[in-house]
Design an enzyme around this catalytic site. Sequence first.
Site, PDB file in Angstrom:
ATOM      1  CE1 TYR A 143      46.988  43.160  63.909  1.00  0.00           C
ATOM      2  CE2 TYR A 143      44.676  42.515  65.294  1.00  0.00           C
ATOM      3  CZ  TYR A 143      45.486  42.953  64.174  1.00  0.00           C
ATOM      4  OH  TYR A 143      44.581  43.472  62.904  1.00  0.00           O
ATOM      5  CE  LYS A 191      58.466  46.519  52.737  1.00  0.00           C
ATOM      6  NZ  LYS A 191      57.992  46.829  51.290  1.00  0.00           N
ATOM      7  CG  ASP A 223      55.594  46.171  48.708  1.00  0.00           C
ATOM      8  OD1 ASP A 223      55.774  45.157  48.897  1.00  0.00           O
ATOM      9  OD2 ASP A 223      56.375  46.990  48.563  1.00  0.00           O
ATOM     10  CG  ASP A 247      43.552  43.250  60.284  1.00  0.00           C
ATOM     11  OD1 ASP A 247      42.349  42.738  60.111  1.00  0.00           O
ATOM     12  OD2 ASP A 247      43.565  44.398  60.361  1.00  0.00           O
ATOM     13  CG  ASP A 251      39.052  44.013  55.877  1.00  0.00           C
ATOM     14  OD1 ASP A 251      38.698  43.052  56.583  1.00  0.00           O
ATOM     15  OD2 ASP A 251      38.773  45.043  56.290  1.00  0.00           O
TER      16      ASP A 251
HETATM   17  C1  IPM Z   1      39.570  40.942  62.275  1.00  0.00           C
HETATM   18  C2  IPM Z   1      39.357  42.366  62.834  1.00  0.00           C
HETATM   19  C3  IPM Z   1      39.960  42.211  64.452  1.00  0.00           C
HETATM   20  C4  IPM Z   1      41.454  42.201  63.829  1.00  0.00           C
HETATM   21  C5  IPM Z   1      39.789  43.703  65.112  1.00  0.00           C
HETATM   22  C6  IPM Z   1      38.364  43.855  65.281  1.00  0.00           C
HETATM   23  C7  IPM Z   1      40.461  43.472  66.247  1.00  0.00           C
HETATM   24  O1  IPM Z   1      39.727  43.372  62.164  1.00  0.00           O
HETATM   25  O2  IPM Z   1      39.329  39.870  62.770  1.00  0.00           O
HETATM   26  O3  IPM Z   1      40.309  40.811  60.935  1.00  0.00           O
HETATM   27  O4  IPM Z   1      42.479  43.097  63.380  1.00  0.00           O
HETATM   28  O5  IPM Z   1      42.153  41.102  63.994  1.00  0.00           O
HETATM   29 MG    MG Z   2      40.339  42.706  60.151  1.00  0.00          MG
END
Ligand code: IPM
Ligand code: MG
Length: 368
Positions: A143, A191, A223, A247, A251
């Site tokens: 990032y 990884k 993975d 990240d 999710d």
């Molecule tokens: C998160 C979000 C952010 C990230 C985005 C909005 C930049 O997806 O906080 O997980 O990738 O960190």
């Molecule tokens: Mg995110």
Amino acid sequence: MEPKKIVVLAGDGIGKEVTFWGTEVLRLIGKGFGYRFEIDEALIGHSAIEVTGNPLPQETLDKCKSADAVLLGAVGHPKYDNDPSLKVRPEQGLLKIRKELGLYCNIRPIKIFDELLDASSLKPEILKGADILFFRELTGGIYFGEPRERRDNGKVGLDTMVYSYSEVKRIAKKAFDAASKRNNRVHSVDKANVLESSRLWREVVQEVAKEYPDVECIHMFVDNAAMQLIKDPKQFDVVLTGNMFGDILTDEASQIAGSMGMLASASIGDQIGLYEPIHGAAHDITGMNIANPLATILSAALMLDISFDLQEESQIIIDAVDKVLKQGFRTRDIASESTAPDKILDTEQTGLKVLQAIKSTMSRSVLI
Ligand code: IPM
Ligand code: MG
């Protein structure tokens, strides 16, 4: 307790609707227990770009730097998603505030409320009892690595995945500390079979693990971790990983908690804490009063726990959310086929139910 300064950054999309309720909850707890929470607001993301041209105006940064904690809604706007050529972008505000406040440690608790076992697309028997604490490194990795640029007349795009010894060490220590207060297990996700930065990651984690002989340390490739998370989430206690892997995996893990609308997060460093739901700006439902405010309300609970050391008050909020769910109330994102239509609430109704549940606990435990 000294008065606490809280800056609310509503951001974009549903950010305003959900932070409103997070703030109401904080005000109510403050009033009930006699704490002074001084709440201020500032701009971030697309809404900041529209007013100032900058996704993180200096004024916002200054306010946050002098605050005790920050409550953030969401940033992002579809306009940018569909036009990669735009140079000034809402997400830059979020990345910059993380970097500027030194928030290298992102904590994302993944735990399903029993009442939501049928809200997930995964089987209830796989989910019941799962309780995972993610530690995602937040100010390093791909990032932030340099160089990041376009080359060859824009025909080549380049990012850099880089980690240093000290960056890995400080987050690894946080994860092992947490595991030693929980179930004594850390899965470090990398990884290392392919990436040099991951081989360093693994070496450093192995070194830190030696300081915690009671904590079992398991290394897992990302993975495989993605697969194991939905195959058998109960095997995990603390998961420690880098910025991008964290990240993506968090999710994915939101399905273990029923919905993205339920997941809170804390970003901490050496001083100020920033608390935010993990869901995005959700422009498709913005302004419709149907967003789920519970992740933001739970983020406020994390703020009380981590930044202000108010565990009892934090638990009152979590219990209030639990109570509302137990009463059968659901926002649309967590409703299932068996939810009766009169139990489906909008954002405001949900927020009010939580406030009511908090009030009824407080009237029993303190004078208001
Ligand atoms: C998160 C979000 C952010 C990230 C985005 C909005 C930049 O997806 O906080 O997980 O990738 O960190
Ligand atoms: Mg995110």
